[in-house]
Design a protein around this motif. Structure first.
Motif, mmCIF file in Angstrom:
data_model
loop_
_atom_site.group_PDB
_atom_site.id
_atom_site.type_symbol
_atom_site.label_atom_id
_atom_site.label_comp_id
_atom_site.label_asym_id
_atom_site.label_seq_id
_atom_site.Cartn_x
_atom_site.Cartn_y
_atom_site.Cartn_z
ATOM 1 N N ASN A 1 3.687 5.530 11.374
ATOM 2 C CA ASN A 1 3.310 5.178 10.002
ATOM 3 C C ASN A 1 3.602 3.699 9.783
ATOM 4 O O ASN A 1 4.643 3.197 10.216
ATOM 5 N N VAL A 2 2.696 3.025 9.095
ATOM 6 C CA VAL A 2 2.841 1.573 8.937
ATOM 7 C C VAL A 2 3.045 1.158 7.485
ATOM 8 O O VAL A 2 2.957 -0.026 7.163
ATOM 9 N N ARG A 3 3.306 2.130 6.625
ATOM 10 C CA ARG A 3 3.607 1.819 5.219
ATOM 11 C C ARG A 3 4.802 2.649 4.791
ATOM 12 O O ARG A 3 5.247 3.548 5.504
ATOM 13 N N TYR B 1 -5.192 2.873 1.529
ATOM 14 C CA TYR B 1 -4.957 1.499 1.068
ATOM 15 C C TYR B 1 -4.617 0.584 2.247
ATOM 16 O O TYR B 1 -4.982 -0.596 2.253
ATOM 17 N N VAL B 2 -3.911 1.120 3.240
ATOM 18 C CA VAL B 2 -3.638 0.344 4.450
ATOM 19 C C VAL B 2 -4.950 -0.039 5.129
ATOM 20 O O VAL B 2 -5.155 -1.186 5.527
ATOM 21 N N GLU B 3 -5.847 0.926 5.256
ATOM 22 C CA GLU B 3 -7.137 0.675 5.891
ATOM 23 C C GLU B 3 -7.944 -0.346 5.106
ATOM 24 O O GLU B 3 -8.655 -1.174 5.688
ATOM 25 N N SER C 1 8.008 0.191 9.497
ATOM 26 C CA SER C 1 7.299 1.197 10.284
ATOM 27 C C SER C 1 8.178 2.428 10.436
ATOM 28 O O SER C 1 9.405 2.327 10.488
ATOM 29 N N TRP D 1 -2.702 -2.819 11.906
ATOM 30 C CA TRP D 1 -2.174 -1.613 11.265
ATOM 31 C C TRP D 1 -3.024 -0.397 11.633
ATOM 32 O O TRP D 1 -2.517 0.651 12.000
ATOM 33 N N SER D 2 -4.349 -0.559 11.528
ATOM 34 C CA SER D 2 -5.254 0.551 11.835
ATOM 35 C C SER D 2 -5.176 0.931 13.306
ATOM 36 O O SER D 2 -5.262 2.110 13.667
ATOM 37 N N ASP E 1 -2.283 5.665 3.380
ATOM 38 C CA ASP E 1 -3.079 5.162 4.496
ATOM 39 C C ASP E 1 -4.433 4.585 4.088
ATOM 40 O O ASP E 1 -4.862 3.578 4.658
ATOM 41 N N ASP F 1 -6.528 -3.757 5.876
ATOM 42 C CA ASP F 1 -6.952 -4.152 7.213
ATOM 43 C C ASP F 1 -8.403 -4.621 7.229
ATOM 44 O O ASP F 1 -8.753 -5.579 7.917
ATOM 45 N N PRO G 1 0.842 -1.197 0.000
ATOM 46 C CA PRO G 1 0.000 0.000 0.000
ATOM 47 C C PRO G 1 0.878 1.248 0.000
ATOM 48 O O PRO G 1 1.878 1.317 0.719
#
Length: 397
Positions: A290-292, A89-91, A271, A114-115, A87, A94, A84
């Motif tokens: 941040n996770v991406r 796309y991260v959501e 991260s 992640w969320s 964010d 998830d 992703p």
């Protein structure tokens, strides 16, 4: 090396997606980018991109987008590795974690985690559990909010969203700066009416150079294997935005704070933790996680840390040898387009002088978009900006 698994990058319409494409493509990995429109997708012009696809919008038609991704994977001989680039796309990943995990490779192994880490409130609870300091924070739904803010936080303070992505889409701001009680009441009411969950938080005093970043990769045993540190020089919007000019610098304190925290919460994958040092007390506070892959990924690549490729290799073969950058390499990241707005605002507000801006100039700049070996994305981006400026000027006449 013959890489069997494709990499799938969600979003090539911003320089983060472009940087992921380049980081993988330079190593010879076949990369597919998926967007919801061709317009403004300058990352799709990269010579390192093997395939560009247009899919249903992840937000407006999430079920159709999910079906598109599953069908794409079914037509591959090997599971693709999913990246992703933002964010939202991260959501999405998830939300459809189990469905996507069956068809794609990505580091996280817990639905919703992640969320949870991106959420400002739950992140602050996790930080406190591991003795990491966070700025004084009050949930906007607490009783006696105005009185508590006056007594516990003071003014000025900021309103922060728990969900940054949707907040930024709505208000075009990452935070609201609140100078007095009347503003607090007005902005809290507005956010509640728009169904945003928000926090009121103390502003940590200090210049932009007190804003730090800890960038790390954690393997499937949740151990930090690759890391470095950096600090911001300028950001946009100023004071509470994303880096437009940043510099890699070895700051050992950050490793001492962030490594135990990330390992303690059992994080996996890449991260970035953003922190800030209080100029009055010297205390370092965790601001957000941040996770991406993040915006100055190209600078990290030049420092010898190719985080997209590290992720790809652990997912498909084996993790590269651990590496940390524990020296100052002098590389800086520059997103010139937004940095011009930032410089103008810093000068206007008196936060920076022209002499300081000149002093901060580096000759080891890593551009967000421009590359001599891969110029088409930047040229396309500049043409789109020029067209928008032209249209704006002609409409105003």
């Amino acid at each position: 090396m013959n890489y069997k698994n494709r990499a799938v990058v969600l979003g090539a319409n911003y320089y983060i997606g472009l940087s992921i494409i380049r980081s993988l493509g330079r190593k010879g990995v076949k990369v597919t980018a998926i967007d919801y429109t061709k317009e403004d997708s300058y990352g799709s012009r990269s010579k390192y991109l093997d395939e560009h696809l247009i899919a249903p919008h992840y937000g407006r038609e999430p079920e159709r987008f999910l079906e598109f991704l599953i069908n794409y994977s079914k037509n591959q001989d090997y599971k693709p590795v999913l990246f992703p680039s933002s964010d939202p796309y991260v959501e999405f990943i998830d939300k459809y974690f189990y469905e996507l995990k069956e068809y794609y490779l990505f580091p996280m192994d817990r639905k919703g985690f992640w969320s949870e880490v991106m959420d400002k409130y739950t992140m602050s609870l996790l930080a406190q559990k591991f003795n990491v300091k966070v700025p004084e924070t009050i949930n906007s739904k607490e009783e006696n909010l105005v009185e508590r803010v006056r007594e516990e936080i003071g003014y000025p303070c900021i309103i922060k969203p728990m969900d940054s992505a949707s907040f930024v889409r709505k208000y075009r701001n990452k935070v609201f700066i609140i100078e007095k009680e009347e503003e607090l009441i007005e902005k809290v009411k507005m956010c509640h009416n728009d169904d945003f969950e928000i926090l009121i938080q103390r502003i940590i005093p200090g210049p932009e150079s007190n804003c730090y970043c800890y960038d790390a990769y954690l393997n499937q045993e949740s151990k930090v294997t690759h890391w470095t540190t950096a600090y911001k020089i300028r950001q946009w919007p100023i004071n509470f935005g994303a880096s437009t000019y940043a510099k890699q610098k070895y700051i050992p304190e950050l490793h001492d704070i962030c490594k135990p925290f990330l390992e303690g919460i059992k994080f996996k994958g890449f991260s970035e933790i953003e922190l800030k040092r209080d100029e009055k007390t010297g205390v370092i506070y965790l601001i957000e996680v941040n996770v991406r892959i993040i915006n100055f990924n190209e600078m990290l690549y030049n420092c010898g840390l190719n985080f997209p490729y590290i992720t790809y290799m652990e997912m498909t073969d084996k993790l590269p040898e651990p590496k940390s950058v524990e020296e100052d390499l002098g590389y800086t990241f520059l997103y010139m387009y937004e940095d011009l707005f930032a410089v103008k605002e810093y000068l206007k507000t008196g936060q920076m002088s022209l002499s300081k801006i000149i002093k901060d100039i580096s000759f080891k700049n890593v551009a967000s978009t421009w590359s001599f070996s891969d110029p088409k994305p930047a040229l396309y981006f500049m043409s789109r900006v020029a067209l928008k400026v032209f249209n704006k000027l002609t409409k105003s006449q």
